[in-house]
Design a protein around this motif. Structure first.
Motif, PDB file in Angstrom:
ATOM      1  N   GLU A   1       0.804  -1.224   0.000  1.00  0.00           N
ATOM      2  CA  GLU A   1       0.000   0.000   0.000  1.00  0.00           C
ATOM      3  C   GLU A   1       0.838   1.277   0.000  1.00  0.00           C
ATOM      4  OE1 GLU A   1      -3.163   0.065   2.842  1.00  0.00           O
ATOM      5  OE2 GLU A   1      -3.669  -2.060   2.519  1.00  0.00           O
ATOM      6  N   LEU A   2       1.997   1.218   0.689  1.00  0.00           N
ATOM      7  CA  LEU A   2       2.839   2.408   0.757  1.00  0.00           C
ATOM      8  C   LEU A   2       3.995   2.374  -0.233  1.00  0.00           C
ATOM      9  CD1 LEU A   2       3.003   2.941   4.638  1.00  0.00           C
ATOM     10  CD2 LEU A   2       1.470   4.006   2.988  1.00  0.00           C
TER      11      LEU A   2
ATOM     12  N   PHE B   1       0.156   8.753  -4.647  1.00  0.00           N
ATOM     13  CA  PHE B   1      -1.095   8.419  -3.953  1.00  0.00           C
ATOM     14  C   PHE B   1      -0.851   8.029  -2.504  1.00  0.00           C
ATOM     15  CE2 PHE B   1       0.659   4.659  -5.928  1.00  0.00           C
ATOM     16  CZ  PHE B   1       0.590   3.710  -4.928  1.00  0.00           C
ATOM     17  N   TYR B   2       0.309   7.381  -2.252  1.00  0.00           N
ATOM     18  CA  TYR B   2       0.661   6.920  -0.904  1.00  0.00           C
ATOM     19  C   TYR B   2       0.879   8.103   0.040  1.00  0.00           C
ATOM     20  CZ  TYR B   2       5.075   8.052  -3.098  1.00  0.00           C
ATOM     21  OH  TYR B   2       6.061   8.701  -3.784  1.00  0.00           O
TER      22      TYR B   2
ATOM     23  N   THR C   1      -0.218  19.413   5.629  1.00  0.00           N
ATOM     24  CA  THR C   1      -1.258  18.393   5.769  1.00  0.00           C
ATOM     25  C   THR C   1      -2.071  18.209   4.486  1.00  0.00           C
ATOM     26  OG1 THR C   1      -2.622  20.126   6.781  1.00  0.00           O
ATOM     27  CG2 THR C   1      -1.524  18.584   8.268  1.00  0.00           C
ATOM     28  N   TRP C   2      -1.837  19.061   3.499  1.00  0.00           N
ATOM     29  CA  TRP C   2      -2.502  18.836   2.214  1.00  0.00           C
ATOM     30  C   TRP C   2      -2.025  17.526   1.591  1.00  0.00           C
ATOM     31  CZ3 TRP C   2      -6.377  21.230  -0.498  1.00  0.00           C
ATOM     32  CH2 TRP C   2      -6.849  22.436   0.001  1.00  0.00           C
ATOM     33  N   SER C   3      -0.778  17.121   1.887  1.00  0.00           N
ATOM     34  CA  SER C   3      -0.332  15.802   1.426  1.00  0.00           C
ATOM     35  C   SER C   3       0.090  15.004   2.654  1.00  0.00           C
ATOM     36  CB  SER C   3       0.762  15.909   0.359  1.00  0.00           C
ATOM     37  OG  SER C   3       1.936  16.530   0.846  1.00  0.00           O
ATOM     38  N   ASP C   4       1.377  14.727   2.827  1.00  0.00           N
ATOM     39  CA  ASP C   4       1.775  13.842   3.926  1.00  0.00           C
ATOM     40  C   ASP C   4       2.462  14.576   5.071  1.00  0.00           C
ATOM     41  OD1 ASP C   4       4.031  14.462   2.484  1.00  0.00           O
ATOM     42  OD2 ASP C   4       4.874  12.438   2.502  1.00  0.00           O
TER      43      ASP C   4
ATOM     44  N   SER D   1      -4.740  16.028  -6.314  1.00  0.00           N
ATOM     45  CA  SER D   1      -5.413  15.996  -7.612  1.00  0.00           C
ATOM     46  C   SER D   1      -5.470  17.421  -8.158  1.00  0.00           C
ATOM     47  CB  SER D   1      -6.833  15.448  -7.453  1.00  0.00           C
ATOM     48  OG  SER D   1      -7.606  16.352  -6.658  1.00  0.00           O
ATOM     49  N   GLU D   2      -5.855  17.562  -9.416  1.00  0.00           N
ATOM     50  CA  GLU D   2      -5.967  18.890 -10.008  1.00  0.00           C
ATOM     51  C   GLU D   2      -6.923  19.783  -9.212  1.00  0.00           C
ATOM     52  OE1 GLU D   2      -5.820  16.106 -11.645  1.00  0.00           O
ATOM     53  OE2 GLU D   2      -4.665  16.294 -13.492  1.00  0.00           O
TER      54      GLU D   2
END
Length: 549
Positions: A93-94, A346-347, A312-315, A352-353
């Motif tokens: 998954e990661l 994705f991990y 926090t928008w991504s990781d 996304s746009e």
């Protein structure tokens, strides 16, 4: 077996048999197939496997499973607290395939959001990996820095002298050290011996002549050497430089006075200006010194902003506003470049746009709120396998700047890896090339890359090269900084911060830059807000020209 999706009944049978065999009152190697099959806890099927191992040293079924499993994934299973189910999540998954990548993911807070994990589990895994790395006897500079700083302070107080300093690789601020070397300009002091013997952090291993050898609880070897006060500065030079540096230095020294009052005197005796400890590797410092071209090395205070950071928008673990306020209020810098992960990651909750546009709206609102401090709209765009960036032109053109990095498919030939990077560099929307080799120190070698070709491509396309300040990366390696500077390529000291705490890594990036002979004038984020705004505008004009063409 569990990693490869074998039925639970079969894996439990094998596991139970293995446990039972370990408790048998006889050596299974001495028994025939029939005798083993007759043992209730073994049975016919397992007996055949046992005999195969006894006779061949391995098992075809095991070899087949290992062939389908990356070696690093097998090694991950040795980490305390990680069973097959968790390892399967980490791998499948990661997309993590070795301990180095797992450690990096822990530092990025990527594990705590995965199924079956949490903050405590992530922290336990991180500590287990640090323990495993320490047992190898080699340490990242960053991991021993805090201990070393406290140790020297304690020794200085006990020794009662200012003639005390680190020497060796730690004083040169090498990215990896095998221990700590310390020089004291005094006879062997019994107070120091007693202090070590009574310390909770150190154990005295050996006392021989004028050298004390100790070891910390985490396995860091400490070598404390003593000399006379008169010999101190001479010994400081001789015990700091690498073998290559000292060999070249000795060939230039005509005569050194028996007593010198500083290291500068020693270098003057060699007809050279003072060479900073970080540069004493015997790589490029003498060629610069003899031309009187040693740079004024960059320092932390030269930086006016920070680029390549996650929220926090991504990781990331800190919000966009928290990151911005920390930069403005605590670091006292002028701008923040936010570079959350692009959609292919994705991990890492890549954007996304639609989420890109939503983040830009938040940045606009924060810029109005926090002015004159500025957040620049960036993205860490994955370099896809064919070398293209992760978004269509309509989205790429919305960013102030783009860091292009490889995060997947590391197994490539040198030719493929180099062409992949160069294609991304030639993309007019690429501003900065992120962690160019993908290395993770002490755990993963970088993918094979023709570094001179990559630097030449950056020079031809006006692309900046990142010095990734994460102490696991420090990529691009300091040994290539001078080549980049000679080619006119700007460098950028980027923390790759995933929380406000991650900004501290900038210090390690500065150390790497200093080792590479980087001056403030060579560093992108030493530009002030006005200057870097103009730089980004010029790059956008470059993008538009190419897009129109």
């Amino acid at each position: 077996m569990e990693l490869q999706g074998e039925k639970s009944f079969k894996t439990k049978t094998i596991a139970n048999a293995a446990l039972a065999i370990g408790k048998l009152p006889f050596d299974v190697a001495t028994k025939s197939l029939e005798e083993l099959a007759a043992v209730k806890v073994i049975g016919k099927s397992v007996a055949a496997k046992v005999r195969e191992i006894v006779e061949t040293g391995t098992m075809k079924e095991l070899e087949a499973l290992l062939a389908e499993t990356p070696p690093g994934v097998v090694e991950i299973m040795s980490i305390k607290g990680l069973g097959p189910k968790k390892v399967l999540v980490i791998w499948k998954e990661l997309g993590i395939e070795n301990i180095g990548e797992l450690f990096y993911a822990c530092n990025e807070n990527r594990l705590m959001e995965a199924k079956g994990f949490g903050l405590k589990t992530q922290e336990d895994i991180r500590k287990s990996i640090e323990f495993k790395m320490a047992n190898s006897g080699r340490f990242l500079y960053a991991h021993v820095h805090g201990f070393a700083k406290g140790l020297l302070s304690g020794l200085r107080e006990i020794a009662g002298t200012e003639l005390i300093s680190f020497t060796g690789a730690f004083r040169r601020k090498a990215e990896i050290v095998d221990g700590l070397d310390i020089l004291i300009g005094a006879p062997v002091l019994e107070e120091v011996v007693s202090w070590i013997e009574s310390s909770e952090d150190l154990q005295l291993v050996e006392r021989k002549d004028d050298v004390l050898t100790a070891e910390s609880g985490s396995g860091v070897k400490v070598y404390i050497r003593f000399c006379t006060a008169e010999a101190y500065f001479k010994e400081l030079v001789l015990q700091t430089g690498s073998a290559e540096h000292l060999e070249e230095l000795s060939s230039r020294v005509k005569e050194v006075p028996s007593v010198i009052a500083s290291e500068e005197e020693y270098y003057r005796a060699a007809g050279l200006p003072f060479i900073e400890p970080e540069l004493r590797e015997g790589v490029f410092e003498f060629s610069l010194a003899e031309k009187n071209a040693l740079p004024q090395l960059i320092c932390y205070e030269d930086l006016k902003g920070t680029l390549h950071n996650h929220s926090t928008w991504s990781d990331g673990a800190s919000s966009l506003e928290e990151m911005a306020r920390f930069c403005r209020d605590e670091m006292k810098i002028e701008y923040l470049g936010i570079c959350d992960h692009s959609k292919s990651a994705f991990y890492a909750k890549g954007l996304s746009e639609e989420r890109v546009l939503a983040q830009h709206a938040e940045i606009d609102a924060l810029n109005a709120k926090l002015s004159p401090f500025k957040i620049f709209k960036g993205i860490e765009s994955d370099i896809l396998f064919d070398g293209s960036l992760d978004y269509p032109v309509e989205i790429l053109s919305q960013f102030d700047f783009i860091v292009a990095s490889i995060h997947s498919v590391f197994k490539m030939s040198e030719e493929k890896a180099t062409s992949r990077l160069i294609k991304a560099i030639e993309n007019p929307y690429t501003t900065i090339l992120g962690h160019p080799t993908g290395r993770l120190l002490l755990s993963r070698s970088g993918y094979p890359v023709d570094i001179p070709k990559v630097i030449d491509a950056c020079a031809a396309n006006g692309v900046v090269i990142e010095i990734n300040a994460n102490p696991l990366r420090l990529d691009i390696d300091w040994r290539w900084h001078q080549y980049a500077i000679e080619k006119g390529v700007m460098l950028s000291v980027n923390p790759d911060a995933h929380s406000v705490r991650g900004f501290n890594d900038i210090h390690y990036g500065i150390i790497a830059a200093r080792k590479g002979g980087v001056a403030a004038e060579n560093c992108l984020n030493a530009l002030n807000l006005t200057e870097i705004s103009a730089f980004f505008e010029s790059r956008r004009a470059h993008e538009n020209t190419h897009h129109t063409i």
